[in-house]
Write an enzyme that holds these catalytic residues in place. Structure first.
Site, short mmCIF file in Angstrom:
data_model
loop_
_atom_site.label_atom_id
_atom_site.label_comp_id
_atom_site.label_asym_id
_atom_site.label_seq_id
_atom_site.Cartn_x
_atom_site.Cartn_y
_atom_site.Cartn_z
N PRO A 122 0.79 -1.24 0.00
CA PRO A 122 0.00 0.00 0.00
C PRO A 122 0.82 1.29 0.00
O PRO A 122 0.27 2.36 -0.23
CB PRO A 122 -0.82 -0.07 1.30
CG PRO A 122 -0.54 -1.37 1.92
CD PRO A 122 0.56 -2.04 1.21
N GLU A 123 2.11 1.23 0.27
CA GLU A 123 2.90 2.46 0.38
C GLU A 123 3.03 3.15 -0.98
O GLU A 123 3.17 2.50 -2.00
CB GLU A 123 4.29 2.17 0.94
CG GLU A 123 4.28 1.54 2.33
CD GLU A 123 3.70 2.45 3.40
OE1 GLU A 123 3.43 3.63 3.12
OE2 GLU A 123 3.51 1.96 4.54
N PHE A 154 4.52 6.22 -3.80
CA PHE A 154 5.76 6.55 -4.49
C PHE A 154 6.76 7.28 -3.59
O PHE A 154 7.95 6.97 -3.56
CB PHE A 154 5.39 7.45 -5.69
CG PHE A 154 6.51 7.79 -6.61
CD1 PHE A 154 7.39 6.83 -7.06
CD2 PHE A 154 6.66 9.09 -7.08
CE1 PHE A 154 8.42 7.15 -7.95
CE2 PHE A 154 7.68 9.43 -7.96
CZ PHE A 154 8.56 8.45 -8.40
N LEU A 175 -1.70 20.34 -2.92
CA LEU A 175 -2.96 20.14 -2.21
C LEU A 175 -3.31 18.66 -2.28
O LEU A 175 -3.85 18.19 -3.28
CB LEU A 175 -4.03 21.00 -2.89
CG LEU A 175 -5.29 21.35 -2.12
CD1 LEU A 175 -4.97 21.93 -0.74
CD2 LEU A 175 -6.12 22.34 -2.92
N ASP A 218 4.97 17.70 -11.57
CA ASP A 218 4.28 18.57 -10.60
C ASP A 218 5.23 18.99 -9.48
O ASP A 218 5.26 20.17 -9.08
CB ASP A 218 3.09 17.82 -9.97
CG ASP A 218 1.77 18.07 -10.71
OD1 ASP A 218 1.73 18.98 -11.57
OD2 ASP A 218 0.79 17.35 -10.43
N THR A 264 4.12 12.90 2.27
CA THR A 264 5.49 12.64 1.82
C THR A 264 5.72 13.28 0.45
O THR A 264 6.84 13.61 0.10
CB THR A 264 5.80 11.13 1.74
OG1 THR A 264 4.82 10.50 0.93
CG2 THR A 264 5.82 10.50 3.11
N1 LIG Z 1 0.37 14.35 -10.19
C1 LIG Z 1 0.13 14.43 -8.89
N2 LIG Z 1 -0.06 13.30 -8.21
C2 LIG Z 1 -0.26 13.40 -6.87
C3 LIG Z 1 -0.31 14.63 -6.20
N3 LIG Z 1 -0.54 14.39 -4.90
C4 LIG Z 1 -0.61 13.07 -4.76
N4 LIG Z 1 -0.46 12.45 -5.95
C5 LIG Z 1 -0.50 11.04 -6.25
O1 LIG Z 1 -0.86 10.35 -5.11
C6 LIG Z 1 0.23 9.58 -4.65
C7 LIG Z 1 0.22 9.60 -3.16
O2 LIG Z 1 1.10 10.44 -2.64
P1 LIG Z 1 2.46 9.92 -2.11
O3 LIG Z 1 2.93 11.04 -1.29
O4 LIG Z 1 3.36 9.45 -3.13
O5 LIG Z 1 2.01 8.66 -1.34
P2 LIG Z 1 2.43 8.31 0.04
O6 LIG Z 1 3.84 7.85 0.07
O7 LIG Z 1 1.39 7.42 0.53
O8 LIG Z 1 2.48 9.71 0.72
P3 LIG Z 1 1.39 10.63 1.31
O9 LIG Z 1 1.22 11.87 0.47
O10 LIG Z 1 2.07 10.92 2.57
O11 LIG Z 1 0.19 9.77 1.32
C8 LIG Z 1 1.46 10.12 -5.34
O12 LIG Z 1 2.45 9.18 -5.51
C9 LIG Z 1 0.87 10.55 -6.66
O13 LIG Z 1 0.75 9.44 -7.51
C10 LIG Z 1 -0.12 15.80 -6.97
O14 LIG Z 1 -0.14 16.91 -6.48
N5 LIG Z 1 0.10 15.65 -8.30
#
Ligand SMILES: Nc1nc2c(ncn2[C@@H]2O[C@H](COP(=O)(O)OP(=O)(O)OP(=O)(O)O)[C@@H](O)[C@H]2O)c(=O)[nH]1
Ligand SMILES: *[C@@H]1O[C@H](CO)[C@@H](O)[C@H](O)[C@H]1NC(C)=O
Ligand SMILES: *[C@@H]1O[C@H](CO)[C@@H](O)[C@H](O)[C@H]1NC(C)=O
Ligand SMILES: *[C@@H]1O[C@H](CO)[C@@H](O)[C@H](O)[C@H]1NC(C)=O
Length: 408
Positions: free
Chosen positions: A31-32, A34, A272, A350, A367
């Site tokens: 589930p983690e 990118f 956001l 982005d 993250t």
């Molecule tokens: N293109 C784009 N994708 C985003 C954006 N915010 C979130 N995402 C998508 O949503 C995913 C989730 O955010 P991540 O930060 O990578 O995932 P995570 O490691 O679970 O981290 P959190 O944000 O802490 O949940 C990203 O990998 C992107 O695929 C954004 O502003 N632009």
């Protein structure tokens, strides 16, 4: 000449003498996302550095990207993506020896992994409420995500490489920093390829220390993605490196921008985070109205006419946001671009554009936002222009993100 108890050492020595590399592979809890995975890479690179200091030629095998929960664009091939599509391999290699998984298959003589160690916590938790570093071979606590085939090999996900199999899968309880695995890999393993599954179980050796930052700085985005971001900045945001004092060196070892030297393009950068961040009705995440109010006030305060918004908002929220903030600029890839860059590449573009804004505001404990902070730190922005986050509409104490200075 096999003296007692030295079988492991002997085999490792033979490997070193004949220049056979030892391969460290790893994977992360499915589930983690990118950006947490990028963080786990830093921990693994640190472990490999420790192992190499002890004298053996360990190489880190990069786990192919794919099957990520957030990468949902349909009809886009999103598994078995090599790291080279997102990051500059030569940059990574200037920090620690890394190879792509397919290179490993070729060098290793086939899709076989000798030993998988599934990392887990201790079934008993912390004993006496005391936290101490430790690692032990233990029975598996959770049901294994691997199953035996007819030949007795273990089959599992292995990043979508169906032909890959493991000779042996065992569980290890580990509590501590990444390099806690170094003695285990040196002394208890008689094989040449080891995969650590659930590698996020291990902590950073030294968060935000020199080694952390070396690895982080080496994670240079691949050039084609940076160029797309740069073109977009110039075309839609009147932002160029020359004017904005964000000159980037292709060689990260020479990228030592002074804190505060970057000016950034004449726009507000916004990340956001929505989707799962609002489903839980988190107190630290604003409503769209609340976010737009803050955006307007920041634009006024910093005399910026443009705002660039990166968001994972769904269609419905995006429509609402566009209504509230009609002048926002977004990077919206065409179908062909999306197929080319994939969801991961678009996320990087982005991030790259947000990283070059004169002022940035992100989302609490995302993250995705944290990685933008780091990118801006590398470019040399003043902390006040970077470590900002939205507050929830009714949040009382809205603590702002921590400034992590680069250690060169
Ligand atoms: N293109 C784009 N994708 C985003 C954006 N915010 C979130 N995402 C998508 O949503 C995913 C989730 O955010 P991540 O930060 O990578 O995932 P995570 O490691 O679970 O981290 P959190 O944000 O802490 O949940 C990203 O990998 C992107 O695929 C954004 O502003 N632009
Ligand atoms: C290493 O192997 C020894 C002997 O087999 C065992 O007692 C020890 O627990 C192992 N150590 C780790 C960290 O797995
Ligand atoms: C599998 O690995 C464990 C731990 O290293 C070891 O004790 C065991 O003998 C191995 N089994 C096989 C079949 O190699
Ligand atoms: C872009 O920025 C430059 C320098 O800040 C300024 O002179 C120019 O007028 C701007 N162009 C547009 C179209 O806003």
């Amino acid at each position: 000449w096999l003296s007692e108890g030295s079988r492991v050492n002997t085999i490792l020595k033979v490997s070193a003498m004949t220049n056979i590399d030892l391969y460290l592979l790893y994977d992360v809890n499915p589930p983690e996302g990118f950006n947490l995975r990028r963080d786990v890479y830093i921990r693994m690179a640190s472990l490999v550095k420790t192992l190499r200091k002890e004298g053996d030629d360990w190489v880190l095998v990069l786990p192919p990207w794919g099957r990520l929960y957030h990468w949902q664009s349909s009809n886009v091939h999103q598994i078995r993506i090599p790291w080279g599509e997102f990051f500059s391999l030569t940059s990574l290699q200037a920090n620690v020896p890394v190879i792509e998984y397919e290179e490993f298959i070729a060098e290793n003589g086939g899709p076989f992994i000798d030993q998988v160690l599934v990392l887990q916590n201790y079934a008993e938790g912390w004993t006496d409420g005391k936290w101490e570093e430790k690692v032990d071979e233990r029975p598996c606590i959770d049901k294994l995500m691997y199953s035996k085939d007819k030949q007795g090999y273990s089959r599992g996900w292995f990043w979508g490489y169906e032909e890959t199999r493991a000779q042996n899968v065992t569980c290890i309880s580990a509590q501590g920093h990444a390099s806690i695995m170094s003695p285990v890999l040196q002394k208890n393993i008689t094989v040449t390829s080891v995969m650590l599954d659930r590698a996020e179980t291990l902590l950073h050796d030294h968060y935000a220390g020199k080694d952390y930052w070396d690895t982080r700085r080496s994670m240079v985005f691949s050039k084609h993605l940076r160029l797309i971001g740069d073109d977009f900045r110039e075309k839609y945001l009147n932002s160029t490196d020359d004017r904005d004092h964000t000159i980037y060196s292709e060689d990260w070892t020479r990228m030592k921008a002074k804190l505060g030297s970057a000016k950034g393009g004449p726009y507000l950068g916004v990340h956001l985070r929505r989707k799962d961040f609002i489903w839980g009705h988190r107190e630290d995440v604003p409503s769209l109205k609340g976010a737009v109010k803050k955006i307007r006030s920041l634009m006024k305060k910093h005399k910026l006419d443009n705002v660039f918004v990166a968001t994972d908002a769904d269609e419905e929220e995006l429509r609402e946001l566009r209504g509230l903030l009609p002048d926002m600029v977004r990077f919206e890839p065409s179908r062909e671009d999306l197929e080319l860059f994939k969801d991961g590449g678009v996320a990087i573009i982005d991030q790259w554009i947000c990283a070059h804004a004169r002022f940035f505001i992100g989302t609490s404990v995302s993250t995705f936002s944290f990685r933008i902070h780091e990118e801006r730190e590398i470019l040399g922005f003043d902390a006040t222009a970077t470590y900002n986050r939205f507050c929830g509409d009714t949040e009382k104490e809205c603590e702002q993100p921590t400034h992590w200075k680069i250690v060169f």
